[in-house]
Design an enzyme around this catalytic site. Structure first.
Site, PDB file in Angstrom:
ATOM      1  N   HIS A 129      -2.782  21.827  35.748  1.00 42.78           N
ATOM      2  CA  HIS A 129      -2.905  22.230  37.148  1.00 42.78           C
ATOM      3  C   HIS A 129      -2.447  23.673  37.329  1.00 42.78           C
ATOM      4  O   HIS A 129      -1.833  24.260  36.434  1.00 42.78           O
ATOM      5  CB  HIS A 129      -2.064  21.318  38.051  1.00 42.78           C
ATOM      6  N   LYS A 174       1.795  23.954  41.374  1.00 40.37           N
ATOM      7  CA  LYS A 174       1.949  22.503  41.531  1.00 40.37           C
ATOM      8  C   LYS A 174       3.395  22.111  41.259  1.00 40.37           C
ATOM      9  O   LYS A 174       3.973  22.476  40.230  1.00 40.37           O
ATOM     10  CB  LYS A 174       1.000  21.735  40.614  1.00 40.37           C
TER      11      LYS A 174
END
Length: 236
Positions: free
Chosen positions: A126, A130
């Site tokens: 990600h 995140k």
């Protein structure tokens, strides 16, 4: 009173967040929905764990369903969701992509067929901002694999050190963070002299927004209870 021809009115808990903007764009593409922050048929929460209690209370007071897409929730938040589901319809989804929902189903089937002789590892990538790891989606995929084995999820997260031995039946998780990746997930089944890899690549947040609308269509009119994206694809 609404008729079936009227759009489903959504109220966004975090309308100015990244997912809020994406859902607005998806609603602009789909005349079956409308954004109405004051008179909603359904609440959509992609905000933060801290905001969840207020969102659930609002859904219960208004007697409307709620879609919870927030990740990084702890056990207390899970209990609150279960309690709210006794009063209203709640759909909890760590990932609203229809593709990821199908991937979860495939992972469960693969784990059931391949059996305990194959090791399972889950990798997620990600963007750098995140805040939780492993991702909620990675954990959902790990739980799907454990279901396929008729077992509880026993996770090995972020291995580090020396002299490590992989525990029999454990499912490993590795989380990579950087750049602007919207979300990549791989589930690796590692067997004797062969590997099976099931993967999903998110290219834009719009896939999550469109999946959220699919979940909202499913959830609209449902009785009180706790639902997941598995229910959404099963009804498709």
């Amino acid at each position: 009173m609404r008729t079936d021809e009227q759009p489903i009115r959504l109220s966004l808990i975090a309308p100015h967040g990244k997912m809020g903007h994406a859902i607005r764009a998806a609603v602009d593409e789909d005349p079956r929905f409308a954004i109405d922050q004051d008179h909603a048929d359904m609440l959509v929460d992609f905000s933060s764990p801290a905001a969840l209690p207020s969102s659930l209370d609002r859904a219960i007071r208004a007697a409307v369903p709620i879609l919870v897409g927030t990740t990084g929730l702890d056990d207390l938040a899970s209990r609150r969701i279960e309690e709210a589901a006794e009063s209203v319809a709640v759909l909890r989804a760590a990932n609203t992509s229809v593709g990821v929902a199908l991937l979860s189903d495939l992972v469960e089937r693969a784990a059931r067929v391949l059996g305990a002789g194959w090791d399972i590892e889950v990798v997620d990538i990600h963007h750098r901002r995140k805040a939780d790891a492993p991702s909620g989606t990675a954990l959902v995929l790990g739980e799907a694999a454990a279901r396929g084995r008729d077992a509880m999820l026993e996770a090995e997260v972020g291995r580090s050190g020396t002299g490590l031995a992989r525990k029999e039946g454990a499912i490993g998780f590795a989380a990579l963070r950087g750049g602007t990746a919207a979300g990549d997930h791989d589930v690796l089944f590692l067997g004797p002299e062969e590997r099976l890899v099931l993967s999903h690549r998110a290219e834009s947040r719009m896939i999550f927004a469109r999946g959220a609308l699919a979940a909202a269509r499913f959830l609209h009119g449902k009785p009180a209870g706790l639902y997941t994206m598995r229910d959404v694809i099963a009804a498709a």
